[in-house]
Design an enzyme around this catalytic site. Structure first.
Site, mmCIF file in Angstrom:
data_model
loop_
_atom_site.group_PDB
_atom_site.id
_atom_site.type_symbol
_atom_site.label_atom_id
_atom_site.label_comp_id
_atom_site.label_asym_id
_atom_site.label_seq_id
_atom_site.Cartn_x
_atom_site.Cartn_y
_atom_site.Cartn_z
ATOM 1 N N ARG A 120 0.865 -1.189 0.000
ATOM 2 C CA ARG A 120 0.000 0.000 0.000
ATOM 3 C C ARG A 120 0.897 1.233 0.000
ATOM 4 N NH1 ARG A 120 -2.803 3.224 4.809
ATOM 5 N NH2 ARG A 120 -3.648 4.824 3.473
ATOM 6 N N GLU A 132 -3.454 -0.209 7.922
ATOM 7 C CA GLU A 132 -2.378 0.302 8.789
ATOM 8 C C GLU A 132 -2.546 -0.279 10.176
ATOM 9 O OE1 GLU A 132 -1.494 4.507 9.194
ATOM 10 O OE2 GLU A 132 -2.010 4.836 7.077
ATOM 11 N N GLU A 156 -7.954 8.452 6.100
ATOM 12 C CA GLU A 156 -8.321 8.883 7.448
ATOM 13 C C GLU A 156 -8.899 10.291 7.553
ATOM 14 O OE1 GLU A 156 -4.789 8.443 9.808
ATOM 15 O OE2 GLU A 156 -4.971 6.284 9.903
ATOM 16 N N TYR A 198 -4.723 1.462 15.538
ATOM 17 C CA TYR A 198 -3.464 1.483 16.288
ATOM 18 C C TYR A 198 -3.606 1.193 17.772
ATOM 19 C CZ TYR A 198 -0.885 3.447 12.340
ATOM 20 O OH TYR A 198 -0.278 3.624 11.128
ATOM 21 N N HIS A 203 -3.047 10.960 0.582
ATOM 22 C CA HIS A 203 -2.582 10.787 1.957
ATOM 23 C C HIS A 203 -2.061 12.152 2.409
ATOM 24 C CE1 HIS A 203 -1.242 7.491 4.923
ATOM 25 N NE2 HIS A 203 -0.927 8.624 5.507
ATOM 26 N N ASN A 258 -7.664 1.511 9.338
ATOM 27 C CA ASN A 258 -6.400 1.757 10.044
ATOM 28 C C ASN A 258 -6.683 1.705 11.539
ATOM 29 O OD1 ASN A 258 -5.393 2.223 7.532
ATOM 30 N ND2 ASN A 258 -4.966 4.401 7.830
HETATM 31 C C1 BGC Z 1 -1.246 7.846 9.276
HETATM 32 C C2 BGC Z 1 0.217 7.667 8.968
HETATM 33 C C3 BGC Z 1 1.036 7.860 10.232
HETATM 34 C C4 BGC Z 1 0.587 6.826 11.245
HETATM 35 C C5 BGC Z 1 1.376 6.847 12.544
HETATM 36 C C6 BGC Z 1 -1.694 7.163 10.546
HETATM 37 O O1 BGC Z 1 -2.750 7.871 11.101
HETATM 38 O O2 BGC Z 1 -2.028 7.428 8.189
HETATM 39 O O3 BGC Z 1 0.579 8.556 7.975
HETATM 40 O O4 BGC Z 1 2.394 7.768 9.997
HETATM 41 O O5 BGC Z 1 -0.761 7.097 11.567
HETATM 42 O O6 BGC Z 1 1.216 8.054 13.192
#
Ligand code: BGC
Length: 537
Positions: A108, A414, A203, A345, A153, A343
């Site tokens: 990607r 992501e 995002e 995290y 992006h 995405n």
């Molecule tokens: C973004 C990336 C960023 C990653 C870590 C995501 O929200 O798409 O560009 O590097 O977070 O912060």
């Protein structure tokens, strides 16, 4: 009273065991090693400004990030820029080599709008920019790697930013919805014969929150109660425009989707107020973008529409700060994604009580959401203050999406963890193992998740954090003009997961034992030092 979302949430939470809610880090539900299906796609992700460099070469125009790093350099933690970054504009073949080395199925990456259209509009197409992406795409295909291409992006051409960018109105003669649609048309025309997976916009929540809400990212607008919503509204319409153009004007047999970010949220207590806080969390961070596209009825969640309208009225506004969509726009957006690019995290514990009042700027979307958020300190902590690892959050989120949105096809585009430089990145290894196990659990629960991209393939320019944090599976030496890419321990672990399709918790590779450039360079330095010592002595 139980709203449908609340019932689904309770259902999602009820399938999680108690240790999960206490913040434990379950790896898998049982001890046997579960296997990823043979057609599950593994990948790695990057974005153009973060890796490409060559900011003013090859005919590229300025993006709003090029503008920001020149006009407000103090705003980047280490005063760096993405001018060179990992220099992938020149080293893209090496990027494909390391992707091949990892054994991924998909890559990607994103296209820089001003590299293709230096002034943002299609009357002048920069052929050198087109050649660059053609070369990259062809190199990937020659190596059996499928491109997943993000159109946007966060690199808005500065020229369009100066003309109002994401804050233009759909009723204006010149607006971002038309501009984005015209740009998308150029991409389909130039690359659509080979690219079959298009990701329109990355995002909206993060882009609008940081760029137009709290001025942390380009274009550094500070309008969290109005500009933030206007930006999101435009992104939804622009995405829908790009989708319709593909379906109506091209017969290329590919798919188009949007990239949404969503973290997991769980209630602080079992009170009704905190359960409401969880619903609000999802409405304000996810439903606001997800529902217009993926819900059967379309449009943004009614509870969110009502809340913002009421708060706007109480604040003396003559109309809601969240401008309503017309019926025609609601229809236009509904169903415009062939898959969800997700995405994810981290997770939060959320609450709603009186102490939330006065916590945020007024007006702002955070104030509208009326929730407080915190983390369990026992969760795996990265070096980014916002990023704590809590793998069960991904499992829960995937099940929540399946149940609430009629099981859309999902690609995780992501997921990753930040660290300091260094090849031994045990925390990142723990993070990836935990989150990939969460994906396996979700597959067991029948979630239609087809692929997973690690963020990131290599170290890159981390927006306002510059190069102070690293997300790469591969370390990049930002002081070396050759920008060597060296596999970290996490890269070797990920590679083995891709090869074997299982997550072996015992596998413990040593990145210093690879024949990577780091080892070769280190040995050279060692030999030269010995030779010099010899001369001196
Ligand atoms: C973004 C990336 C960023 C990653 C870590 C995501 O929200 O798409 O560009 O590097 O977070 O912060």
């Amino acid at each position: 009273m139980c709203r449908i979302e609340f019932c689904l949430l309770v259902f999602s939470i009820s399938i999680i065991d108690a240790s999960t809610l206490n913040g434990a880090q379950p790896s898998s539900r049982n001890n046997e090693l579960k296997q990823f299906p043979s057609d599950f796609l593994f990948g790695a992700a990057t974005s153009s400004y973060q890796i490409e460099g060559a900011w003013n070469e090859g005919g590229k125009g300025w993006s709003m990030w090029d503008h920001l790093v020149r006009t407000a350099p103090e705003h980047i933690a280490d005063n760096t820029t993405g001018d060179v970054a990992s220099n992938s504009y020149y080293f893209y073949k090496r990027d494909v080599q390391i992707l091949k080395e990892l054994g991924v199925n998909i890559y990607r990456f994103s296209i820089s709008w001003p590299r293709i259209l230096p002034y943002g509009r299609p009357d002048y197409v920069n052929r050198e920019g087109v050649d660059y992406y053609n070369n990259l795409i062809n190199e990937l295909l020659a190596n059996d790697i499928t491109p997943f291409v993000t159109m946007y992006h966060w690199e808005l051409p500065q020229n369009l930013n100066e003309r109002g960018g994401w804050l233009t109105r759909d009723t204006d003669d010149e607006n971002i919805i038309d501009w984005f649609g015209d740009y998308a048309r150029v991409l389909y025309r130039e690359f659509g014969d080979r690219v079959k997976h298009w990701l329109t916009i990355n995002e909206p929540y993060i882009h609008c929150n940081h760029g137009y809400g709290y001025a942390n990212h380009a274009p550094r607008r500070s309008s969290p109660g109005e500009g933030y919503y206007e930006c999101g509204r435009n992104i939804l319409l622009a995405h829908a425009r790009a989708y319709h153009i593909y379906k109506e004007e091209f017969s290329q047999g590919g798919q188009v989707g949007i990239v949404l970010s969503c973290d997991w949220a769980m209630p602080s207590t079992d009170s009704e107020a905190d359960a409401q806080a969880v619903l609000d969390y999802f409405d304000f961070h996810f439903g606001i973008y997800m529902d217009p596209i993926f819900s059967p009825q379309g449009n943004q969640p009614q509870s969110l529409i009502d809340r913002i309208a009421n708060m706007s009225a109480a604040q003396g506004y003559s109309e809601s700060r969240l401008r309503p969509f017309t019926e025609e726009q609601i229809d236009y957006m509904r169903g415009t994604s062939d898959f969800l690019a997700l995405n994810h995290y981290t997770s939060y514990i959320v609450y709603k009580n009186e102490s939330v009042n006065g916590m945020y700027v007024v007006p702002s979307h955070n104030d509208d959401a009326q929730i407080g958020m915190y983390r369990d300190p026992s969760w795996l902590q990265s070096i980014s203050p916002w990023l704590y690892g809590y793998p069960a959050g991904l499992h829960n989120l995937l099940v929540y999406i399946k149940n609430k949105y009629n099981s859309p096809t999902i690609y995780i585009t992501e997921n990753g963890f930040s660290s300091n430089p260094g090849l031994i990145d045990n925390d990142r290894v723990t993070y990836y193992r935990g989150y990939l196990n969460a994906v396996l659990d979700a597959l067991d629960d029948g979630v239609d998740v087809r692929g997973y991209c690690a963020w990131s393939l290599m170290d890159n320019f981390e927006w306002a954090a510059g190069f102070t944090v690293r997300f790469g599976l591969y370390q990049v030496d930002m002081n070396d003009p050759e920008r060597p890419r060296t596999p970290r321990k996490s890269a070797l672990v990920y590679k083995e997961i891709i090869r074997s399709r299982v997550i072996d918790p015992e596998y413990n590779p040593d990145p210093y034992e690879t024949d990577g450039s780091y080892v070769i360079k280190t040995s050279c330095v060692f030999v030269i030092t010995l030779a010099l010592l010899n001369i001196v002595l």
